[in-house]
Design a protein around this motif. Structure first.
Motif, PDB file in Angstrom:
ATOM      1  N   ASN A 118     137.619  16.246  86.541  1.00  0.00           N
ATOM      2  CA  ASN A 118     137.258  16.253  85.121  1.00  0.00           C
ATOM      3  C   ASN A 118     135.821  16.700  84.875  1.00  0.00           C
ATOM      4  N   HIS A 149     138.521   8.454  91.205  1.00  0.00           N
ATOM      5  CA  HIS A 149     137.327   9.288  91.371  1.00  0.00           C
ATOM      6  C   HIS A 149     137.658  10.734  91.720  1.00  0.00           C
ATOM      7  N   THR A 169     138.356  11.974  88.307  1.00  0.00           N
ATOM      8  CA  THR A 169     137.084  12.094  87.580  1.00  0.00           C
ATOM      9  C   THR A 169     136.296  13.295  88.085  1.00  0.00           C
ATOM     10  N   GLN A 204     130.085  12.239  91.954  1.00  0.00           N
ATOM     11  CA  GLN A 204     131.504  12.108  92.279  1.00  0.00           C
ATOM     12  C   GLN A 204     131.784  12.495  93.725  1.00  0.00           C
TER      13      GLN A 204
END
Length: 100
Positions: free
Chosen positions: A61, A55, A58, A35
């Motif tokens: 996350n 992204h 993400t 990432q």
């Protein structure tokens, strides 16, 4: 992917199968590292706000901190210049604020 279903249904399939199936599943990097690289790549490309937003979310996350994301974007300054980094940082700020 759903937004392309009516015009190019195979596009979503290609993204999932190639980018996530073939590339993201390779050994050697963990999801956080992938990432960070993706965020840096999208920052350097510029004009990728929707993808960069996805992204950054993400990245958060999978355990990246806001500081790690900010540093990855700042690291791009000498390679792509201030305008692209400022755009990416503005987007990162919006993502961080939207997540509370």
């Amino acid at each position: 992917m759903a937004s392309f279903q009516d015009i190019a249904p195979d596009l979503g399939k290609y993204i999932i199968e190639f980018a996530y199936g073939d590339i993201y599943s390779r050994p050697g990097l963990d999801l956080k590292q992938r990432q960070l690289l993706t965020i840096a790549c999208l920052t350097t490309q510029g004009d990728c706000e929707p993808e960069l937003s996805v992204h950054i979310n993400t990245g958060l996350n999978v355990g990246l901190t806001q500081t790690e994301i900010i540093e990855a974007i700042l690291h791009c300054i000498p390679y792509v210049g201030f305008p692209r980094v400022m755009n990416a940082m503005t987007l990162a700020k919006r993502v961080f604020e939207s997540r509370g």
